[in-house]
Each structure stands twice: as structure tokens, then as C-alpha cells.
Design an enzyme around this catalytic site. Structure first.
Site, PDB file in Angstrom:
ATOM      1  N   TYR A  95       0.841  -1.190   0.000  1.00 45.68           N
ATOM      2  CA  TYR A  95       0.000   0.000   0.000  1.00 45.68           C
ATOM      3  C   TYR A  95       0.886   1.254   0.000  1.00 45.68           C
ATOM      4  CZ  TYR A  95      -3.374  -3.585   1.303  1.00 45.68           C
ATOM      5  OH  TYR A  95      -4.132  -4.719   1.325  1.00 45.68           O
ATOM      6  N   CYS A 267      -7.027 -20.221   3.224  1.00 49.36           N
ATOM      7  CA  CYS A 267      -7.020 -20.522   1.788  1.00 49.36           C
ATOM      8  C   CYS A 267      -6.853 -19.256   0.963  1.00 49.36           C
ATOM      9  CB  CYS A 267      -8.314 -21.220   1.396  1.00 49.36           C
ATOM     10  SG  CYS A 267      -9.747 -20.131   1.475  1.00 49.36           S
ATOM     11  N   CYS A 270     -10.727 -15.128   0.293  1.00 53.11           N
ATOM     12  CA  CYS A 270     -11.207 -13.772   0.596  1.00 53.11           C
ATOM     13  C   CYS A 270     -10.308 -12.734  -0.084  1.00 53.11           C
ATOM     14  CB  CYS A 270     -11.279 -13.552   2.101  1.00 53.11           C
ATOM     15  SG  CYS A 270      -9.842 -14.110   3.033  1.00 53.11           S
ATOM     16  N   ALA A 315     -19.932 -32.101   4.563  1.00 55.24           N
ATOM     17  CA  ALA A 315     -21.282 -31.694   4.148  1.00 55.24           C
ATOM     18  C   ALA A 315     -22.315 -32.221   5.132  1.00 55.24           C
ATOM     19  CB  ALA A 315     -21.574 -32.202   2.739  1.00 55.24           C
TER      20      ALA A 315
END
Lengths: 565, 173
Positions: A95, A267, A270, A315
Site C-alpha cells: 500500500y 485458503c 477472501c 457436508a
């Protein structure tokens, strides 16, 4: 940021205060990595971008710098008006402020460049102005303790500590310690980096500073920062991705229900979406970005049902606890004695994949608390369904692992992936892994780390298309490091005593030596579907049993059916 | 059915040759398109040099991940020289990299290059061919310098388009 946002910011701050928490807000100019949709980005010097996604850098004039400081001050004023109690300035990973600080991206010859004092001038001036306005309101800053840019001439760790001392002198009250840049060739925050790997940087910072030191990087479980704080290596624990995975994490820590924290699996999906300006989502948290939507709430069921869930993988377990919390009577069956389904095997792959099992531990804790009844070591048969006659059956049986149809797939040296990961299959020195998605990559890396010569062959056009780009680069790197050859967009034409023949998409045939062929290809699993439907029982098929995908899809499927059933 | 390696390699080599030829033909076809659209007042050399500048900037980006200052200036020069040679090899040239006389220089030798042949086929001058190649390589080196803050240079000492039989370029600090 303009004044029209103050009411909205105030609502945010008020909401945080209502929960007796301190409201902080971060000021960030993205600098070098701020141009995706725009034609250019801004920075101290026109250093070409290493990452193609970002636009060329337009050099900031001194007037631009002054304007930027002014805008930071104005933004701070709005935050204070909105009622925020803490202001943080971001100067990390690529940044704007970090662009000025780093010798990699700051090649200026004016007073805002040159040595580390010159490169820090912008930060110092900005901090001083913001702090002057804030008064007693604390101001923090995020700065790199180690840029990990030594290959391109970035700051040394010693220079980074000078930046820390200068920031403290300029008036900051808290130092957030970080490592790496988006352009760094080293991984920093992905799952392959063990938790706690960066604590030494916090410890180093504390040796140079009097102000409190905070850190987020790979401190995902409360025990790690708790211990570090106890040992005087750290003062404040920061959470970002872990709170995307579970926004109630701090509350659960306070209540002592850490086993019910849904763990981030690092992971970086995002981040991948952030970089592409895509809506936020979380691999592991189905409610992420849907918190506002009543459809995603766990509400009491209108009619309590007797539900059988077949398969205690990710699941099935997710569906089980959600449905049970809603008041249903839930029975979950698995022919194995252990919970987890194929995540048991998947978590045996190297480079941090053991963390995937955290989702199973989480959903187990939730299921136990919600009163789910477990029937492990019990295979669900048509007879069992007809005997129990539940209101609903959820098939979460996982995929079927399939062999190819080419000659030789019936040979003894063709083995299923699960047997390899469980150590049940004998595997030779030269191995071909059939399948170029995540399961194939995981088993290929495991075998390569055992010293095998591994080749991955798959019919997908690109390797690991089921892995998000912010993590895939790690797997690609590890495959290269472990000398794993890959052939994408290819079929196995034949398996013989010596090896296999592949046929590329455009018709070339290549012989590959192989003692063992490991099958990782999967397909949907329709078993039991007919008997459920024939008996007029409500049926849902979820996870890989529906369409073989990944852990994320399994969890999201499970949650969605859990709140619907 | 056993693989016949000779057959497979022959097919593959043939396809590679065709794709290499198509790349060069495409360049000259685009060159012709640009010149026709720009009209008779346009300067051919300006157009061609602009193309090679654009290409150089883009190709240089592919090299950024592999350039590493930790290898020192000598290692960096050799790595960049190999990368520059690779751009020729990919197009069907025979290119070798040698260490120069000093530690901070490398020599890149094009022993064969198909570009001048294509230039002749499409009516482009040898001067244009040489300057285009120079522009391409100089742009890559300039981009690498901008990226790493280095001060490397490249000079052409011999050139096939000039009748020297080889292209010899010196990359140095």
C-alpha cells in the site's frame, strides 16, 4: 471518503459500542496496488509492477503528498465525528505508505526518498498530523517488520526496525507488526506457513519499542497469542481472516467455547476476491456476506422432522448441526468409525492441509451440542431406510472414485487415492497421479515428498482449477520444488507394465514411466437415491455426492440444506 | 498401442516450426495493416520501433519473477542474458550465452535467426530488422533496470542483418 458517509460510519461505531467493544477504523491508500479498474495507480516512483493485475505507477508530486496527508487528516476527522475510539493507519504489503518506505519502490531523490529517514518522511508527517487531530484517541500503524523483498532490493529487517522507532517517535500509540508484500516471492499467510511463524518479528519489534505491539499473521487459534502475550512477545492479538470465518470468535473465546470456533483454513479466497473487486465470500463460512439476509439465519423449524443424514463428512456434519439447532431430530450415519469423510485423507496431504480437519472438529462440537445422534460404523442400506422411514434423508456420502476406461485401468498397479493417503496401497518409485484437481495435487505432493518421481496427468485444461488463485501459486511452487511433472488437458490412453501413454488434447502421444497409477477422479454418488424416492421420503443430495467439488462446496451445501430442511 | 517416439517428435517439431513461422508472418501482416491505416505520411521505422517497445515492456514482465538481486550483479546479468536468449530461441533462433571478459558482462550470440529471412520475404529493410530487434532488447533491459534499480546496458557488436554472420550483443554494467 466524504462527509455523507459519517452517518453510516456512526451506525457502525454505535453498533460496536452497544456490544461494549472499542470501535476502530483503518485509513488506507492502496498506492501501488490500488489500480485495477483505473488506468494507473499512485506511488513514489515509476517502478514497474511485478503483478500484471496492477496498473502502472504515476509518480506523486510533493503537492500530491501534501494533499494525501490532508485527506488522511480529513478522513480521521470524519472517523472521530462518527465516534470511533481508535484510528489505524495502514502502511504495509504494497500500500501507499509502504511504497514510500521501501527501497524497492521508492527511488526518489527529493526529501521523500533516499535513505530510510527520507523514505519515512511521508509516514512521519502523516502520523504527526493525524495524531495532532486525535489527541487522546490512540493512533496505531501497520508497518512491515520484514518486507521479504530482498530479491528486488527491498528494506533490510534492520531498516524496518528504524521505521518502527521513527513511527513511535512521530506519535503512534500501537504498532501492528506484519511481514511480506503482495509482490514478495515468499508465502506469508497461507496454510503452508505454520501458525506462529511470524511471532519472532513481534518479539523483535518489542525490543525496539515502548508502545504496545500487535500482530495478526497466522495466529489463528487463541492459545498461540495467549501464550505469546504471557511470554511478553506480544501485547495485542489481531484477527482478520479468522473473524471472516467466524465473526463470533472473540465472544467464543470469552465464553470458553473455543471448540465451537469455525476455523479459518488460510485458503485466501477472501483475498483473491478482494483483489478482483468481487463480492466478499468465505471458503468455510457460508454466512459470510449474507449476515444481513434472513434466509441465512438459523431459525426454529416450522415442523420438526426426523432426519437421517448419510455420511459424516464435512457436508453431512454441517447439515446435521444446523438442522439439529433448528429443532429437528437428526441421526447421522457413517460406515466408518471416524468422523470426517474424505477430509480424513485430504488432511494427510502436506503443506498445512492438516488444518482442513479443523472444520470437522468444529462441526462435531456443534453437532454434539445440538443433540445430533451419531451412528458410526453403520452402513446405511435400503433396508435401514425402509425400517426407519424418516421424514427426510440427506445423502452426503461423498463422491465415487472412478477409474478411467482406457485399457489397463483394471491392472493391479492402478490404485485409488484414498488407499494411498491411508498408506494401504503399495506405491512404486515412479508414480502417475490421474487427475489434476486439488485431490490429485495433494496426493502428488505427499508422494513426491516421500521421494517418489511423480507425474500428474489430468483432463482439465488448467492445473488446480478448483483452487483459488491466491493459494494455487503455492501448490504450483511446491510441485515445481518437488520436481512433479504435469500434463494438463490430456487423457491416459493406455496403461502397461512399464507405464502409461498419454494423449494430449491436440493428439500428441507421450510415454511416461510408471510403476503405479493413482486414481483421483471422482463422480457423483447416486447410491440410495432410488430407495429414498421410491418410499416418498424427502431427499436432498449434498456435497461431493451431488457434484464432486471441494471442502467449501460441501460446507456451503450442508449449511444451505440445514437451514432449509 | 506403443508410442512411436520418432513419429510423435516429428509431428511436434513440425507444429512448432509452423507456429514459429506464423508468429513472424503475423508481425509483418500487422505491420502492413498499421502502415496502410496510417497512410503514406507515416514513418515505417517509427511504427516498427513502437511495436518492439510495446513488446519489450510486456515480455519484460515475464522476467520479473525470475530476476533476483540476491544472486549479485554477476548472477543477475547472466540470468537476464539467458532470458533474452530465450526470446530468440522461442522464435526459432539458435542463441548461446557466454560469460564476457569481465565479471559484469555477458555475451549473447545469435548463430542463426529467422527474422531477417522473414523481413526480406515481406519487403522490410535489414536496417529496420536490426533496429527493431535492438529496440526490443533495449526495452527489456530498461524495464529490468526500472524494476530492480540497476543500471545494465546492452550493445550490439555484430548483426546478421549487417552481414556479420552472427548477432553478438553484450549485456553489461
Amino acid at each position: 471518503m466524504i462527509d455523507k458517509f459519517i452517518p453510516g460510519l456512526k451506525r457502525l461505531a454505535d453498533a460496536i459500542h452497544e456490544q461494549k467493544a472499542i470501535a476502530g477504523c483503518q485509513l488506507m491508500h492502496c498506492g501501488r496496488v490500488g489500480g485495477i479498474e483505473t488506468e494507473y495507480c499512485q506511488g513514489p516512483s515509476p517502478v514497474p509492477q511485478r503483478l500484471r493485475i496492477f496498473r502502472p505507477v504515476e509518480v506523486m508530486t510533493k503537492a500530491d503528498i501534501k494533499q494525501c496527508i490532508k485527506e488522511h487528516v480529513e478522513a480521521t476527522e470524519r472517523l472521530l465525528k462518527a465516534g470511533f475510539d481508535y484510528v489505524e493507519i495502514s502502511g504495509i504489503v504494497g500500500y501507499l505508505l509502504s511504497n514510500f518506505v521501501s527501497s524497492y519502490t521508492n527511488r526518489r531523490t527529493d526529501e521523500y526518498g533516499g535513505d530510510i529517514q527520507g523514505r519515512m518522511r511521508f509516514v512521519v508527517e502523516l502520523v504527526a498530523e493525524v495524531k495532532k487531530l486525535c489527541g487522546d484517541v490512540p493512533v496505531g500503524i501497520r508497518l512491515c517488520a520484514d518486507e521479504l523483498l530482498d530479491d528486488v532490493g527491498g528494506n533490510t529487517p534492520e531498516e524496518s526496525m528504524i521505521t518502527y522507532e521513527m513511527a513511535e517517535e512521530a506519535g503512534v500509540d500501537v504498532m501492528s507488526v506484519t511481514a511480506g508484500w503482495q509482490e514478495s516471492i515468499y508465502p506469508v499467510i497461507s496454510r503452508d506457513i505454520p501458525m506462529g511463524s511470524w511471532l519472532h518479528l513481534a518479539e523483535r519489534a518489542k525490543q525496539h519499542l515502548k508502545i504496545p505491539v500487535s500482530m495478526a499473521y497466522r495466529l489463528f487459534t487463541p492459545d498461540l497469542p495467549n501464550k505469546a502475550i504471557g511470554e511478553g512477545k506480544l501485547d495485542i492479538w489481531e484477527m482478520c481472516r479468522p473473524m471472516i470465518a467466524d465473526p463470533l470468535m472473540p465472544k467464543k473465546v470469552l465464553e470458553g467455547t473455543e471448540d465451537e470456533i469455525r476455523p479459518c483454513v488460510a485458503c485466501n479466497v477472501c483475498l483473491a476476491r478482494l483483489f478482483r473487486d468481487a463480492p466478499m465470500t468465505c471458503y468455510i463460512n457460508p454466512v459470510c456476506a449474507h449476515e444481513w439476509d434472513p434466509k441465512y439465519e438459523i431459525k426454529p423449524a416450522e415442523m420438526e422432522k426426523n432426519i437421517i443424514i448419510v455420511g459424516a463428512g464435512p457436508a453431512g456434519l454441517e447439515c446435521a448441526w444446523v438442522a439439529a439447532e433448528r429443532g429437528h431430530e437428526v441421526h447421522i450415519y457413517d460406515k466408518r468409525e471416524e468422523l470426517g469423510g474424505t477430509i480424513i485423507e485430504a488432511s494427510k496431504a502436506p503443506y498445512g492441509d492438516d488444518e482442513l480437519y479443523g472444520q470437522i472438529s468444529f462441526s462435531k462440537a456443534k453437532a454434539e451440542k445440538a443433540g445430533v445422534e451419531f451412528h458410526l460404523g453403520t452402513e446405511v442400506t435400503p433396508e435401514l431406510i425402509e425400517e426407519e422411514m424418516p421424514d427426510t434423508v440427506v445423502l452426503a456420502t461423498g463422491p465415487k472414485y472412478v477409474k478411467g476406461t482406457a485399457p489397463g485401468f483394471d491392472r493391479a498397479n492402478v490404485v485409488p487415492m484414498l488407499d494411498v493417503l491411508n498408506g494401504k496401497a503399495e506405491v512404486g518409485e515412479n508414480v502417475v497421479v490421474w487427475g489434476n484437481l486439488k485431490p490429485g495435487i495433494g496426493v502428488a505432493l505427499l508422494l513426491a515428498k516421500q521421494g517418489k518421481k511423480v507425474t500428474v496427468v489430468g483432463k482439465e485444461r488448467k492445473l488446480g482449477k478448483d483452487i483459488n488463485p491466491s493459494f494455487k501459486w503455492r501448490y504450483v511452487g511446491y510441485l515445481k520444488d518437488n520436481r512433479v511433472a504435469t500434463y494438463n488437458d490430456s487423457e491416459i490412453e493406455e496403461i502397461t507394465d512399464d507405464g502409461i501413454t498419454i494423449r494430449t488434447y491436440d493428439g500428441y502421444r507421450i510415454p511416461i514411466k510408471a510403476d503405479t497409477v493413482v486414481c483421483t477422479e471422482r463422480e457423483a454418488n447416486p447410491d440410495l437415491k432410488d430407495v429414498v424416492q421410491e418410499n416418498g421420503i424427502e431427499l436432498f443430495v449434498i456435497g461431493d455426492a451431488l457434484v464432486p467439488r471441494n471442502l467449501s462446496s460441501a460446507v456451503h451445501d450442508g449449511y444451505r440444506i440445514g437451514i432449509r430442511v | 498401442m506403443a508410442v512411436d517416439p520418432q513419429k510423435e517428435l516429428t509431428k511436434l517439431h513440425g507444429a512448432l516450426g509452423v507456429s514459429q513461422a506464423v508468429i513472424k508472418s503475423t508481425f509483418f501482416e500487422w505491420r502492413q495493416t498499421a502502415l496502410e491505416l496510417l497512410g503514406p505520411s507515416s514513418d515505417t521505422l517509427d511504427v516498427v520501433l513502437k511495436f518492439w517497445e510495446v513488446a519489450g515492456v510486456d515480455v519484460a514482465k515475464n522476467f520479473f519473477p525470475m530476476l533476483n538481486l540476491r544472486k549479485g550483479q554477476e548472477g543477475l546479468i547472466l540470468d537476464l542474458a539467458r532470458a533474452l536468449a530465450g526470446t530468440g530461441i522461442a522464435n526459432g533462433a539458435v542463441v548461446r550465452v557466454e560469460k564476457g571478459e569481465g565479471p559484469l558482462e555477458a555475451l549473447i550470440r545469435w548463430e542463426r535467426c529467422p527474422w531477417p529471412t522473414f523481413a526480406k520475404r515481406y519487403g522490410a529493410s535489414m536496417k529496420e530488422d536490426l533496429l527493431g530487434c535492438d529496440k526490443f532488447l533495449q526495452t527489456i533491459v530498461a524495464e529490468a533496470n526500472a524494476f530492480l534499480g540497476t543500471d545494465l546496458k546492452i550493445e550490439t557488436q555484430k548483426a546478421i542483418p549487417s552481414g556479420d554472420g552472427v548477432c553478438l550483443r553484450r549485456l553489461y554494467k
